[in-house]
Design an enzyme around this catalytic site. Sequence first.
Site, PDB file in Angstrom:
ATOM      1  N   HIS A  34       0.914  -1.257  -0.216  1.00  0.00           N
ATOM      2  CA  HIS A  34       0.142   0.095  -0.246  1.00  0.00           C
ATOM      3  C   HIS A  34       0.953   1.296  -0.499  1.00  0.00           C
ATOM      4  CE1 HIS A  34      -4.333  -1.971   0.246  1.00  0.00           C
ATOM      5  NE2 HIS A  34      -3.129  -2.626   0.668  1.00  0.00           N
ATOM      6  N   THR A  35       2.242   1.145  -0.572  1.00  0.00           N
ATOM      7  CA  THR A  35       2.906   2.669  -0.712  1.00  0.00           C
ATOM      8  C   THR A  35       2.661   2.807  -1.777  1.00  0.00           C
ATOM      9  OG1 THR A  35       4.976   0.897  -1.191  1.00  0.00           O
ATOM     10  CG2 THR A  35       4.335   2.191   1.051  1.00  0.00           C
ATOM     11  N   SER A  67     -11.685 -18.087 -21.848  1.00  0.00           N
ATOM     12  CA  SER A  67     -10.637 -18.561 -21.266  1.00  0.00           C
ATOM     13  C   SER A  67     -10.721 -20.391 -20.651  1.00  0.00           C
ATOM     14  CB  SER A  67     -10.901 -17.697 -19.128  1.00  0.00           C
ATOM     15  OG  SER A  67     -10.049 -18.459 -18.337  1.00  0.00           O
ATOM     16  N   LEU A 124      -1.941 -12.559  -5.743  1.00  0.00           N
ATOM     17  CA  LEU A 124      -1.238 -12.232  -6.746  1.00  0.00           C
ATOM     18  C   LEU A 124      -1.009 -11.926  -7.838  1.00  0.00           C
ATOM     19  CD1 LEU A 124       0.051 -15.998  -5.564  1.00  0.00           C
ATOM     20  CD2 LEU A 124       0.928 -14.424  -4.635  1.00  0.00           C
ATOM     21  N   SER A 125      -2.353 -10.937  -8.053  1.00  0.00           N
ATOM     22  CA  SER A 125      -1.798 -10.559  -9.694  1.00  0.00           C
ATOM     23  C   SER A 125      -2.539 -11.185 -10.443  1.00  0.00           C
ATOM     24  CB  SER A 125      -0.725  -9.266  -9.518  1.00  0.00           C
ATOM     25  OG  SER A 125      -0.596  -9.034  -8.740  1.00  0.00           O
ATOM     26  N   ASP A 171       1.567  -4.169  -9.680  1.00  0.00           N
ATOM     27  CA  ASP A 171       1.634  -4.829 -10.509  1.00  0.00           C
ATOM     28  C   ASP A 171       2.196  -5.655 -11.636  1.00  0.00           C
ATOM     29  OD1 ASP A 171       0.698  -5.473  -7.354  1.00  0.00           O
ATOM     30  OD2 ASP A 171      -1.086  -5.624  -8.194  1.00  0.00           O
TER      31      ASP A 171
HETATM   32  C1  GLA Z   1      -2.890  -4.208  -4.696  1.00  0.00           C
HETATM   33  C2  GLA Z   1      -2.377  -2.954  -6.197  1.00  0.00           C
HETATM   34  C3  GLA Z   1      -1.222  -2.309  -6.347  1.00  0.00           C
HETATM   35  C4  GLA Z   1      -1.014  -2.093  -4.557  1.00  0.00           C
HETATM   36  C5  GLA Z   1      -0.692  -3.277  -3.661  1.00  0.00           C
HETATM   37  C6  GLA Z   1      -0.705  -3.140  -2.298  1.00  0.00           C
HETATM   38  O1  GLA Z   1      -2.409  -5.386  -5.383  1.00  0.00           O
HETATM   39  O2  GLA Z   1      -3.096  -3.491  -7.440  1.00  0.00           O
HETATM   40  O3  GLA Z   1      -1.359  -1.404  -6.675  1.00  0.00           O
HETATM   41  O4  GLA Z   1      -0.879  -1.286  -4.186  1.00  0.00           O
HETATM   42  O5  GLA Z   1      -2.127  -3.952  -3.296  1.00  0.00           O
HETATM   43  O6  GLA Z   1       0.460  -2.452  -1.797  1.00  0.00           O
END
Ligand code: GLA
Length: 385
Positions: A34-35, A67, A124-125, A171
Amino acid sequence: MTIAADLVAQFKRLFGAEPRLFRAPGRVNLIGEHTDYNEGFVMPAALNLATFVAAAPWPDRRLRVHSLALAASTEFDLDDRWPASRRDWSDYVRGVAAVLQNEGYPLTGANLLIDGRVPIGSGLSSSAAIEVATALALTTLGGVTIPLLEVARLCQRAENDYTGARCGIMDQFVSCFGRQGHALMLDCRSLEATYLQLPPSVRLVICNTMVRHELAAGEYNERRASCERAVKAIGKILPDLRALRDLNLESLEHHRSLLTDVDFRRCRHVIKENARVKDAAEALKCLNLVRIGELMYLSHESLDRDYEVSCEELNIMVEVASRLNGVLGARMTGGGFGGCTVNLVQTEELSEFTEQIVSGYQARTGLTPLVYVCSAAEGAGAVIP
Ligand code: GLA
């Protein structure tokens, strides 16, 4: 057969054409949570868990997307410049197509077949991975090459503007710029990345709590709003303040009366977390893995108490891990409210760790976690250009 070879074979069977193939990895964040949207520092690594998009053009103006992982399809018209959201996985494809076209990039009709190994909705994006792989596929088919940094930015914009999640750049950036065997420390203001080698004596082990609390999206935007509110309030007195990145603890304390208690604690997390990322980078350079571990635990505690984005299951997973042999550090990773923890584990203790984290978490929650022993991988690119 590998996932990529299987995807190509299925594409040929379904669409009778030779596809191009693109890959974009998921990510784990070692520290710096969250930075990013506070123009601060993060230290993610791209994972050897990736999403693949196979694509070939089709002579009309429609995108047909299937998908394999989700056994789901979607289709839309490229002349519809901002197609209605479906509130599901396909929004990432729609959003990327919409943003690319709005930026003036020409897109052609196509068939897209998607598969991947990034666990969906686990922090995990998986969304950044599908966005980046889709952007590479669509721009290549459209006959344009855009710099990777622009790909990362446009994919972030797709998520911000199309899906409404006000995420930062972390991400999408690491999905584009990851490097095998390395984490990267990213300055989210200058977008300067420093690559940091991960020593072979430790592994990144990701533990999936198997829960995802529904508040995640709304609470995420709410956290961001807290930070912006604080910058606005203190910025009236310190006009050079652009983001929480510019504030130190002393100054925060000094202006405490301008903030609600909640916003104060959100700021305290961000300021301390930025410092921890810099500390961790130094520690990694001199292989002080014990120090990185300490910083990971501190980060978790701060995310739990000050930023309030952890949850019971994440706390249990960290606590169980902290008692196991060979664990240097553990913390939640990603946005929070469920999803995964990241653990720094000594390679020689790996098998004992994976066994014991499963039984320990199971005993406390009744849930069976998934454990991924990961390595840091290369960022996105064409597999079949
Ligand atoms: C999610 C968001 C990122 C980041 C994180 C927290 O993954 O997509 O941009 O803010 O949360 O660090």
